[in-house]
Design an enzyme around this catalytic site. Structure first.
Site, PDB file in Angstrom:
ATOM      1  N   CYS A  71     -11.733  14.690   8.628  1.00 29.32           N
ATOM      2  CA  CYS A  71     -11.684  13.983   9.905  1.00 29.32           C
ATOM      3  C   CYS A  71     -11.743  12.470   9.683  1.00 29.32           C
ATOM      4  CB  CYS A  71     -12.867  14.435  10.762  1.00 29.32           C
ATOM      5  SG  CYS A  71     -13.149  13.369  12.182  1.00 29.32           S
ATOM      6  N   CYS A  74     -15.193  10.733  10.608  1.00 26.72           N
ATOM      7  CA  CYS A  74     -16.433  11.031   9.891  1.00 26.72           C
ATOM      8  C   CYS A  74     -16.747   9.874   8.936  1.00 26.72           C
ATOM      9  CB  CYS A  74     -16.280  12.332   9.093  1.00 26.72           C
ATOM     10  SG  CYS A  74     -16.570  13.820  10.087  1.00 26.72           S
ATOM     11  N   HIS A 133     -19.676  15.571  13.142  1.00 24.55           N
ATOM     12  CA  HIS A 133     -18.280  15.888  13.436  1.00 24.55           C
ATOM     13  C   HIS A 133     -18.132  16.674  14.730  1.00 24.55           C
ATOM     14  CE1 HIS A 133     -14.090  16.686  12.854  1.00 24.55           C
ATOM     15  NE2 HIS A 133     -14.307  17.989  12.896  1.00 24.55           N
ATOM     16  N   HIS A 184     -13.893  15.152  16.721  1.00 25.06           N
ATOM     17  CA  HIS A 184     -15.085  14.328  16.484  1.00 25.06           C
ATOM     18  C   HIS A 184     -15.391  13.536  17.768  1.00 25.06           C
ATOM     19  CE1 HIS A 184     -17.537  12.212  13.260  1.00 25.06           C
ATOM     20  NE2 HIS A 184     -17.875  11.620  14.388  1.00 25.06           N
ATOM     21  N   HIS A 186     -15.722  11.018  20.362  1.00 28.01           N
ATOM     22  CA  HIS A 186     -15.349   9.604  20.382  1.00 28.01           C
ATOM     23  C   HIS A 186     -14.691   9.249  21.701  1.00 28.01           C
ATOM     24  CE1 HIS A 186     -11.400  11.334  19.574  1.00 28.01           C
ATOM     25  NE2 HIS A 186     -10.848  10.164  19.857  1.00 28.01           N
ATOM     26  N   GLN A 188     -12.590   5.522  23.654  1.00 27.45           N
ATOM     27  CA  GLN A 188     -11.790   4.345  23.351  1.00 27.45           C
ATOM     28  C   GLN A 188     -12.147   3.239  24.337  1.00 27.45           C
ATOM     29  OE1 GLN A 188      -7.493   5.076  22.542  1.00 27.45           O
ATOM     30  NE2 GLN A 188      -7.915   7.196  23.080  1.00 27.45           N
TER      31      GLN A 188
END
Lengths: 348, 348
Positions: A71, A74, A133, A184, A186, A188
């Site tokens: 990933c 990670c 993860h 994973h 996350h 933006q």
């Protein structure tokens, strides 16, 4: 504000990476490959819809540095394939998107086009919520989620300080149903050089009236959850069956004016909304989450809020946007907000 | 205008069905089950986006009359399960949607809501392009496609004549990528009691300038195909990689002012655009197709055009609308219009 450590790193290809942690960050950076950016983006103006469109043609060739089994979000380990983060540890990481739609130093846009063009000035960042993860906004510890909230706040301040930026929007696309293949946890952040159309309309509405303050006293049937000073609710005018908004009960232009206590309440409530979504069908619930804070100059009237748009109609059925939504801008919704609010209230 | 036969039928549940054909329609109607409508729709106003949202809660239970192996848009045969069309033959069929978002005689909207509400007045129609279960706008014979074009024109006139209707939009959602599970070639028509937001903005743009007429002399690099008096092109400000518009070179408010020759040219060009799409990857190309004709009162300046929004970025990749598109209204596009125009030009 929790005491946290912060470390700036310039990646081999020039992009900025910022690590945040509650414990000291001392590890040395691992070696990184030098990857070239693609062609730079530019803006074109849609003369009928009257909005800017961003052309980022290099995004077609989007690839990720590491092989599939690794990933890119990670932490990197000695000797393994490099990820986007050449460090073995962090708590939250923010870095410039490798395939940005908006960039700090855009080249001049192409000449000779039959439409108005503009520079795709701005910045696109990736916010990695945790080293782990798997997980989600709901699965983070309270301490981790609070740090993340402070990172959003810091990025708001840093990006609004950028010359030419007029609107900053943290968001999260979650789940394959909204096109995300990186699992994973996350989100933006986009920093735009213009006020996007949705925010223009919201700004105008807030200039003309305290829409959310006027609504709050009537939200009992729509309430999903609350924390001191914050409310989570299905708006009575929801455009998605399970749409949820999270907003402070008093008007704030953005998280940057929250007190310490409000930061904590906000972080907790966001986590619990996601926990309710995930409890609904016993599996991660796909959604698009967007932060609507005041665009530049609207700080005096705009009321910060978070909007979640889940693409689900039922456990098995997706809500597709089609003719009436995409072509006319009019949404047709199958479920009543008062009913989905009840389902979400009862989910936890 | 081609001479065609037309037959009005009132379905057992009260919905209207109109059959069109180039040969006489003489068969008797087969028996139909009586199916109850669900609860009626209503409108709520979104005070921040400033747009109407349609609530059609019964749509959740959407089922189709016939069992899976039987398409509801095929003609009915004696002794078989009934479809939506209780006749053995037709060329084009139009009927009122069984799960309508907008209805001719809506009940009063619910009372006591904390937002403005409105009656979901209007009409939702299904347009079955052909008796054949497979096919597309491209696969119809020229004669069939021309009849379909005349049916659209007739429905425009009939629906704009309805008291309270302010905008009429024929559209087609095609392919599972846009949520369609009925593969029988068909489209829909919505008649709205308000001017939807996208059309409001387009109307204002056309009131202020002849946007399309000004653009046409500069479209060579964007041209995809043409017919006498009509152009198909990727707009230089496309929001989808393979977006195509079809428009008359002279301004028309809608197909109802086309000459007979223009009707034929328009039908041919629409068919060829779909043929180009399907040739691109050798398989049916998913798209949303919408007709933008003049809303009521805009006939003096609005320039009719058709917009195709395909959800594909490449052969294998879909374009998902997510954070920036749904939350800010700003589209990010991976491909340049001049490049996709070339691919579509070369596809046939």
């Amino acid at each position: 504000m929790p005491a946290f450590y912060k470390r700036h790193h310039r990646k081999a290809d020039g992009r900025e990476l910022i690590l945040y942690s509650l414990s000291p960050l001392t590890a040395e950076a691992l070696p990184e490959p030098l990857e070239a950016f693609g062609p730079a983006p530019h803006l074109r103006y849609h003369p009928l819809r009257r909005e800017w469109v961003v052309y980022a043609a290099h995004r077609q060739e989007r690839t990720f540095l590491p092989p599939k089994e690794h990933c890119p979000l990670c932490p990197s380990r000695e000797g393994s394939f490099p990820t986007e983060i050449p460090f073995p540890e962090f708590q939250v990481a923010v870095f410039e998107n490798r395939f940005p739609s908006l960039v700090p130093g855009p080249p001049p846009p192409p000449e000779g086009l039959p439409v108005a063009v503009g520079e795709a000035l701005g910045r696109c960042e990736v916010v990695v919520y945790t080293m782990a993860h798997t997980g989600s906004l709901a699965a983070l510890s309270e301490e981790e989620r609070l740090l993340l909230a402070w990172v959003w706040r810091e990025r708001y301040q840093a990006l609004y300080a950028m010359e030419g930026v007029r609107f900053v929007m943290p968001f999260e696309n979650r789940g394959e149903a909204v096109g995300v293949t990186l699992h994973h946890p996350h989100g933006q952040i986009y920093a735009y050089p213009f006020v996007p159309p949705v925010l223009e309309r919201e700004s105008q509405a807030f200039r003309e009236g305290a829409v959310l303050l006027d609504l709050f006293p009537h939200l009992d049937p729509y309430a999903v959850d609350q924390e001191e000073g914050f409310l989570a609710f299905v708006p009575p005018f929801a455009r998605y069956p399970f749409e949820v908004w999270v907003a402070p009960r008093e008007r704030h232009p953005g998280p940057w004016t929250f007190s310490e206590g409000e930061m904590a309440a906000f972080a907790r409530l966001l986590g619990r909304v996601v926990a309710r979504y995930d409890a609904l069908y016993g599996e991660p619930f796909p959604y698009v989450m967007v932060f609507h804070a005041a665009p530049l100059g609207e700080e005096g009237t705009f009321h910060f809020h978070v909007e979640f748009y889940p693409p689900r109609r039922t456990r098995d059925k997706l809500k597709f946007l089609a003719g009436t939504e995409l072509g006319a801008g009019t949404f047709v919704v199958d479920a009543l907000p008062e009913e989905t609010a009840r389902l979400l209230r009862e989910a936890l």
